[in-house]
Design an enzyme around this catalytic site. Sequence first.
Site, PDB file in Angstrom:
ATOM      1  N   ARG A  69      -2.089  53.057  54.555  1.00 22.54           N
ATOM      2  CA  ARG A  69      -2.098  51.606  54.309  1.00 22.54           C
ATOM      3  C   ARG A  69      -1.179  50.891  55.303  1.00 22.54           C
ATOM      4  O   ARG A  69      -1.519  49.852  55.862  1.00 22.54           O
ATOM      5  CB  ARG A  69      -1.608  51.336  52.885  1.00 22.54           C
ATOM      6  CG  ARG A  69      -1.274  49.879  52.608  1.00 22.54           C
ATOM      7  CD  ARG A  69      -0.642  49.720  51.239  1.00 22.54           C
ATOM      8  NE  ARG A  69      -1.616  49.790  50.184  1.00 22.54           N
ATOM      9  CZ  ARG A  69      -2.470  48.816  49.864  1.00 22.54           C
ATOM     10  NH1 ARG A  69      -2.468  47.686  50.535  1.00 22.54           N
ATOM     11  NH2 ARG A  69      -3.320  48.957  48.897  1.00 22.54           N
ATOM     12  N   LEU A  77       7.608  53.133  53.739  1.00 16.78           N
ATOM     13  CA  LEU A  77       7.204  51.818  53.214  1.00 16.78           C
ATOM     14  C   LEU A  77       5.689  51.795  53.083  1.00 16.78           C
ATOM     15  O   LEU A  77       4.994  52.070  54.060  1.00 16.78           O
ATOM     16  CB  LEU A  77       7.642  50.715  54.179  1.00 16.78           C
ATOM     17  CG  LEU A  77       9.152  50.545  54.384  1.00 16.78           C
ATOM     18  CD1 LEU A  77       9.423  49.632  55.575  1.00 16.78           C
ATOM     19  CD2 LEU A  77       9.809  49.992  53.133  1.00 16.78           C
ATOM     20  N   HIS A  78       5.200  51.493  51.883  1.00 16.16           N
ATOM     21  CA  HIS A  78       3.747  51.354  51.755  1.00 16.16           C
ATOM     22  C   HIS A  78       3.319  50.360  50.690  1.00 16.16           C
ATOM     23  O   HIS A  78       2.135  50.142  50.484  1.00 16.16           O
ATOM     24  CB  HIS A  78       3.092  52.715  51.500  1.00 16.16           C
ATOM     25  CG  HIS A  78       3.296  53.216  50.111  1.00 16.16           C
ATOM     26  ND1 HIS A  78       4.474  53.787  49.705  1.00 16.16           N
ATOM     27  CD2 HIS A  78       2.492  53.213  49.021  1.00 16.16           C
ATOM     28  CE1 HIS A  78       4.390  54.122  48.440  1.00 16.16           C
ATOM     29  NE2 HIS A  78       3.193  53.782  47.985  1.00 16.16           N
ATOM     30  N   ARG A  79       4.258  49.718  49.995  1.00 16.18           N
ATOM     31  CA  ARG A  79       3.883  48.738  48.975  1.00 16.18           C
ATOM     32  C   ARG A  79       3.221  47.539  49.633  1.00 16.18           C
ATOM     33  O   ARG A  79       3.753  47.015  50.633  1.00 16.18           O
ATOM     34  CB  ARG A  79       5.106  48.242  48.213  1.00 16.18           C
ATOM     35  CG  ARG A  79       5.851  49.310  47.495  1.00 16.18           C
ATOM     36  CD  ARG A  79       5.227  49.642  46.162  1.00 16.18           C
ATOM     37  NE  ARG A  79       5.781  50.903  45.675  1.00 16.18           N
ATOM     38  CZ  ARG A  79       5.114  51.774  44.943  1.00 16.18           C
ATOM     39  NH1 ARG A  79       3.869  51.539  44.621  1.00 16.18           N
ATOM     40  NH2 ARG A  79       5.683  52.882  44.542  1.00 16.18           N
TER      41      ARG A  79
END
Length: 370
Positions: free
Chosen positions: A247, A212-214
Amino acid sequence: MKNLKFIDIIAGARPNFMKIAPIIRVLEVHKARGGHLRYRLVHTGQHYDACMSGNFFVQLGIPEPDVNLEVGSGTQAEQTAAIMVRYEKLLLEQRSDLCLVVGDVTSTMACSIAAQKLCVPVAHVEGGIRSGDWTMPEEINRMVTDAITNYFFTTSVVANDNLRRAGVAEERIHFVGNTMIDTLLMNLDRLCPPGFWSELALEPGGYFVVTLHRPGNVDGFAGFARLLTAIGEATRGLPAVFPVHPRTAKTLGEVVDVPSNIRLVEPQPYLEFNYLVKNAKAVITDSGGITEETTVLGVPCITLRDSTERPETVTIGTNELLGTDSSKLKPALDRLFAGEWKKGSIPDKWDGKTGERIVEILERLLTSVP
Ligand code: UD1
């Protein structure tokens, strides 16, 4: 030798590297056989850590970049501006005959603009895909890049249709397949378990992979914590291996209760990451590229986004678009545990030969011009 044509190959961020590797490999063969195409590999420096960049060059046999623009981190506008200024300077010092960009990252858009303004034609590998979601920087990058692209190399029939609808002439659309899949197929025999495989007691089919990085999923502390709790519960205590993007790490530092079966690890190199994916029970992700790899590997994939620019991974492949409502995870994984996940098949031309098709077309396009 006369009539050499010079192509800038642009790479900036992690998902670019697997897309350029096959094109470079074929260009090297082309050169060795006396072909007329030459390339200059330009790394923008958008990703710079060994785990986000360097490791991929080593594992995928990509040569050292000829130029590194070293832009580093920044806001969307800062990165875009820095890449444009530095790439423009490079082109002014030494012009190329074509700027070849891949994917949808900031580097893709920034270099396309700088090149086209100097009348250097642009080729876009993975052109034409659209999610319709303007909140994602990648969608803006795709639209801007495609608006000023001369030659489109597309991965799917949907991309072709998108471009036709936008008025792009048929002769500029080249349906070649997927270079990311070239890299996957080329490296299938080299995939290897990460160092923590035994330590985490992982077994084929007995764990999940999570990425997950959005910004929409990971930039807000409360929402991200809810998502992790839902993943922890829905995966029924099986290990959920989560390579953490830089992020994501920033928000994760604030989450106190990460469920105990979620095993946080560093971003993985290519061969280790795809070993994990290939042997996973399923993948839970908000990435786009990973949904293509799971489709080819036949591994169930759950995408935590409301839209996808890669609809063929859902209509043909193993991917399901679940949205960002974490309460939907459990019913979906219940179906998986019940053995009711779709099997899927492989989209047209995702066959490992895309790099060859691209170079053949480039040769025709560039060397037929006087
Ligand atoms: C970028 C791409 C996205 C791609 C993702 C894969 C854009 C708009 N987005 O998003 O499409 O899926 O890469 O990783 O281009 N950082 C490091 N080390 C690095 C690189 C970045 O610590 O080597 C940090 C940055 O300082 C920043 C954060 O990670 O704080 C995000 O990096 P950035 O390149 O801005 O965007 P991504 O979220 O990685």
